[in-house]
Write a protein that holds these residues in place. Structure first.
Motif, PDB file in Angstrom:
ATOM      1  N   VAL A  97      59.533  31.059  69.447  1.00  0.00           N
ATOM      2  CA  VAL A  97      60.853  31.149  70.083  1.00  0.00           C
ATOM      3  C   VAL A  97      61.750  32.109  69.309  1.00  0.00           C
ATOM      4  O   VAL A  97      62.464  32.926  69.899  1.00  0.00           O
ATOM      5  CB  VAL A  97      61.508  29.751  70.183  1.00  0.00           C
ATOM      6  CG1 VAL A  97      62.962  29.868  70.639  1.00  0.00           C
ATOM      7  CG2 VAL A  97      60.733  28.871  71.157  1.00  0.00           C
ATOM      8  N   HIS A  98      61.713  32.018  67.977  1.00  0.00           N
ATOM      9  CA  HIS A  98      62.507  32.924  67.146  1.00  0.00           C
ATOM     10  C   HIS A  98      62.136  34.384  67.422  1.00  0.00           C
ATOM     11  O   HIS A  98      63.012  35.241  67.576  1.00  0.00           O
ATOM     12  CB  HIS A  98      62.290  32.611  65.660  1.00  0.00           C
ATOM     13  CG  HIS A  98      62.934  31.332  65.232  1.00  0.00           C
ATOM     14  ND1 HIS A  98      62.995  30.921  63.918  1.00  0.00           N
ATOM     15  CD2 HIS A  98      63.572  30.363  65.942  1.00  0.00           C
ATOM     16  CE1 HIS A  98      63.624  29.763  63.848  1.00  0.00           C
ATOM     17  NE2 HIS A  98      63.981  29.410  65.060  1.00  0.00           N
ATOM     18  N   SER A  99      60.837  34.667  67.472  1.00  0.00           N
ATOM     19  CA  SER A  99      60.397  36.043  67.727  1.00  0.00           C
ATOM     20  C   SER A  99      60.763  36.490  69.135  1.00  0.00           C
ATOM     21  O   SER A  99      61.066  37.666  69.367  1.00  0.00           O
ATOM     22  CB  SER A  99      58.880  36.164  67.523  1.00  0.00           C
ATOM     23  OG  SER A  99      58.549  36.074  66.160  1.00  0.00           O
ATOM     24  N   GLY A 100      60.724  35.554  70.074  1.00  0.00           N
ATOM     25  CA  GLY A 100      61.146  35.883  71.433  1.00  0.00           C
ATOM     26  C   GLY A 100      62.616  36.263  71.483  1.00  0.00           C
ATOM     27  O   GLY A 100      62.994  37.226  72.163  1.00  0.00           O
TER      28      GLY A 100
ATOM     29  N   THR B 193      62.954  39.693  70.045  1.00  0.00           N
ATOM     30  CA  THR B 193      62.494  40.709  71.008  1.00  0.00           C
ATOM     31  C   THR B 193      63.600  41.053  72.002  1.00  0.00           C
ATOM     32  O   THR B 193      63.870  42.229  72.274  1.00  0.00           O
ATOM     33  CB  THR B 193      61.252  40.194  71.762  1.00  0.00           C
ATOM     34  OG1 THR B 193      60.206  39.913  70.834  1.00  0.00           O
ATOM     35  CG2 THR B 193      60.764  41.227  72.768  1.00  0.00           C
ATOM     36  N   LEU B 194      64.249  40.032  72.542  1.00  0.00           N
ATOM     37  CA  LEU B 194      65.307  40.250  73.526  1.00  0.00           C
ATOM     38  C   LEU B 194      66.510  40.981  72.918  1.00  0.00           C
ATOM     39  O   LEU B 194      67.051  41.921  73.509  1.00  0.00           O
ATOM     40  CB  LEU B 194      65.763  38.906  74.114  1.00  0.00           C
ATOM     41  CG  LEU B 194      64.719  38.147  74.946  1.00  0.00           C
ATOM     42  CD1 LEU B 194      65.261  36.774  75.338  1.00  0.00           C
ATOM     43  CD2 LEU B 194      64.343  38.938  76.192  1.00  0.00           C
ATOM     44  N   ILE B 195      66.912  40.533  71.711  1.00  0.00           N
ATOM     45  CA  ILE B 195      68.098  41.117  71.086  1.00  0.00           C
ATOM     46  C   ILE B 195      67.855  42.563  70.672  1.00  0.00           C
ATOM     47  O   ILE B 195      68.707  43.434  70.894  1.00  0.00           O
ATOM     48  CB  ILE B 195      68.545  40.280  69.864  1.00  0.00           C
ATOM     49  CG1 ILE B 195      68.970  38.877  70.314  1.00  0.00           C
ATOM     50  CG2 ILE B 195      69.712  40.961  69.144  1.00  0.00           C
ATOM     51  CD1 ILE B 195      69.347  37.951  69.173  1.00  0.00           C
ATOM     52  N   THR B 196      66.687  42.859  70.071  1.00  0.00           N
ATOM     53  CA  THR B 196      66.410  44.237  69.632  1.00  0.00           C
ATOM     54  C   THR B 196      66.329  45.180  70.827  1.00  0.00           C
ATOM     55  O   THR B 196      66.803  46.316  70.754  1.00  0.00           O
ATOM     56  CB  THR B 196      65.094  44.316  68.830  1.00  0.00           C
ATOM     57  OG1 THR B 196      64.041  43.664  69.559  1.00  0.00           O
ATOM     58  CG2 THR B 196      65.237  43.682  67.473  1.00  0.00           C
ATOM     59  N   ARG B 197      65.757  44.704  71.919  1.00  0.00           N
ATOM     60  CA  ARG B 197      65.691  45.547  73.109  1.00  0.00           C
ATOM     61  C   ARG B 197      67.081  45.820  73.675  1.00  0.00           C
ATOM     62  O   ARG B 197      67.366  46.924  74.144  1.00  0.00           O
ATOM     63  CB  ARG B 197      64.798  44.891  74.166  1.00  0.00           C
ATOM     64  CG  ARG B 197      63.359  45.349  74.024  1.00  0.00           C
ATOM     65  CD  ARG B 197      62.330  44.434  74.581  1.00  0.00           C
ATOM     66  NE  ARG B 197      61.024  45.086  74.537  1.00  0.00           N
ATOM     67  CZ  ARG B 197      60.370  45.399  73.422  1.00  0.00           C
ATOM     68  NH1 ARG B 197      60.907  45.122  72.244  1.00  0.00           N
ATOM     69  NH2 ARG B 197      59.192  46.002  73.451  1.00  0.00           N
ATOM     70  N   ALA B 198      67.950  44.833  73.613  1.00  0.00           N
ATOM     71  CA  ALA B 198      69.326  45.035  74.079  1.00  0.00           C
ATOM     72  C   ALA B 198      70.049  46.037  73.186  1.00  0.00           C
ATOM     73  O   ALA B 198      70.763  46.927  73.674  1.00  0.00           O
ATOM     74  CB  ALA B 198      70.060  43.693  74.091  1.00  0.00           C
TER      75      ALA B 198
ATOM     76  N   LEU C  22      57.465  45.451  66.617  1.00  0.00           N
ATOM     77  CA  LEU C  22      56.711  44.343  66.027  1.00  0.00           C
ATOM     78  C   LEU C  22      57.026  42.983  66.650  1.00  0.00           C
ATOM     79  O   LEU C  22      56.150  42.117  66.726  1.00  0.00           O
ATOM     80  CB  LEU C  22      56.958  44.281  64.516  1.00  0.00           C
ATOM     81  CG  LEU C  22      56.452  45.457  63.682  1.00  0.00           C
ATOM     82  CD1 LEU C  22      56.751  45.223  62.210  1.00  0.00           C
ATOM     83  CD2 LEU C  22      54.956  45.677  63.885  1.00  0.00           C
ATOM     84  N   SER C  23      58.267  42.782  67.079  1.00  0.00           N
ATOM     85  CA  SER C  23      58.676  41.463  67.593  1.00  0.00           C
ATOM     86  C   SER C  23      57.814  40.953  68.754  1.00  0.00           C
ATOM     87  O   SER C  23      57.409  39.785  68.757  1.00  0.00           O
ATOM     88  CB  SER C  23      60.152  41.478  68.000  1.00  0.00           C
ATOM     89  OG  SER C  23      60.969  41.639  66.872  1.00  0.00           O
TER      90      SER C  23
END
Length: 323
Positions: free
Chosen positions: A50-53, A56-61, A201-202
């Motif tokens: 869940v943390h990595s998910g 992933t969402l935040i870095t893409r934003a 990487l995320s």
């Protein structure tokens, strides 16, 4: 010029305080949530996923709305360079979180402090460092300190120890693989920023962690370890919300860490890390009642001396390289 320097110093001080707070808060959060004597959320792999998910969402934003370019990789480069690095990072975090179910936060912190040993060992293997007497002395000092810690631990758990040691080994491998990844990239500095690396990487970490959770933990198959947290829609949503909160803590800590390294150096972060370990161990004694023996204290002191020696070596190496 003086005002610019003063402003930079204030920003760096803010990054240090932010990293310090969220790093310490994340350690306490993880132990409180997963410790078998506390909330006993015995799904560390799912929580890591869940943390990595969230990351992933935040870095893409961030990448999308800042219009930042990222390095593009061929399929061969992706599977040879990025996938092994992402898997190593996933193994590190999963093992670290899983160990907190079984061992005390203070013991976890002291064993995880052996990471510089594995960073150096893998640096020798990757050819980033050459074996030198001072480096061997640093490794020996930290290893001796960790041995004293293990021998003096009153609540030693073999499985928990193996898990946190595996996390330390995987951490050393991950940092060297990340260094190799950054060095071998062909793009410009902006495209190869740590945030861009995190962007790549995320998702790999998320898939690896989720796969491990589904195979090992089986969180959605009404296992005794998970039935309480997912036996109703309300509890399921609350569990996901609690896990997501940790993901936000981890992301803010990572961002502060990246800006701190950018504004100062990894040595500054390492030195701050030593004092943070002391604070975390002190909090584990005050909050969780962890018992520290004389050998544990001795092991902590010896390990800190070794870590200081490691930081001094890195500082002098960078200074010599600059000259």
């Amino acid at each position: 010029m003086k005002s610019v320097f003063k402003l930079e110093w204030r920003y760096n001080a803010l990054y240090i305080l932010t990293w310090y707070f969220f790093s310490t808060a994340l350690s306490v959060y993880n132990k409180t949530l997963m410790g078998k004597d506390h909330y006993n959320f015995n799904l560390p792999l799912l929580m890591s996923a869940v943390h990595s998910g969230i990351h992933t969402l935040i870095t893409r934003a961030f990448i999308k709305y800042s219009n930042q370019k990222v390095q593009r990789y061929s399929n061969m480069e992706y599977f040879v360079k990025l996938v092994p690095c992402g898997i190593a990072a996933a193994v590190e975090i999963c093992c670290a979180n899983a160990s907190l179910v079984l061992i005390t936060l203070s013991f976890y912190t002291m064993i995880k402090s052996s990471t510089p040993v594995w960073v150096l060992i893998f640096s020798f293997m990757f050819g980033f460092e050459k074996p030198r007497i001072n480096l061997i002395a640093v490794i020996s000092c930290i290893v001796f300190g960790v041995w004293l810690t293990i021998d003096g631990e009153p609540k030693f758990d073999t499985k928990g120890f193996i898990l946190v040691l595996t996390a330390a080994v995987a951490s050393g491998l991950r940092w060297n693989m990340t260094q190799y990844l950054m060095k071998s990239s062909k793009g410009n500095i902006k495209e190869n920023s740590p945030l861009a690396t995190m962007y790549h990487l995320s998702p790999i970490m998320f898939i690896t962690m989720l796969t491990l959770s589904l195979i090992i933990e089986k969180p959605f198959h009404q296992q005794p370890s998970s039935i309480y947290y997912f036996d109703s829609l309300q509890k399921s949503l609350m569990s996901v919300l609690i896990m997501s909160f940790g993901g936000v803590l981890a992301f803010i800590m990572t961002i502060a860490e990246l800006y701190l390294i950018k504004g100062t150096s990894t040595v500054t972060l390492s030195v701050a890390g030593i004092s943070k370990e002391i604070v975390v161990i002190s909090l584990s004694v005050l909050i969780y009642g962890d018992e520290l023996t004389l050998k544990t204290y001795m092991g902590l002191v010896v390990s800190i001396i070794g870590i200081i020696g490691y930081n001094y070596y890195k500082y002098t190496s960078v200074k010599t390289h600059v000259k």
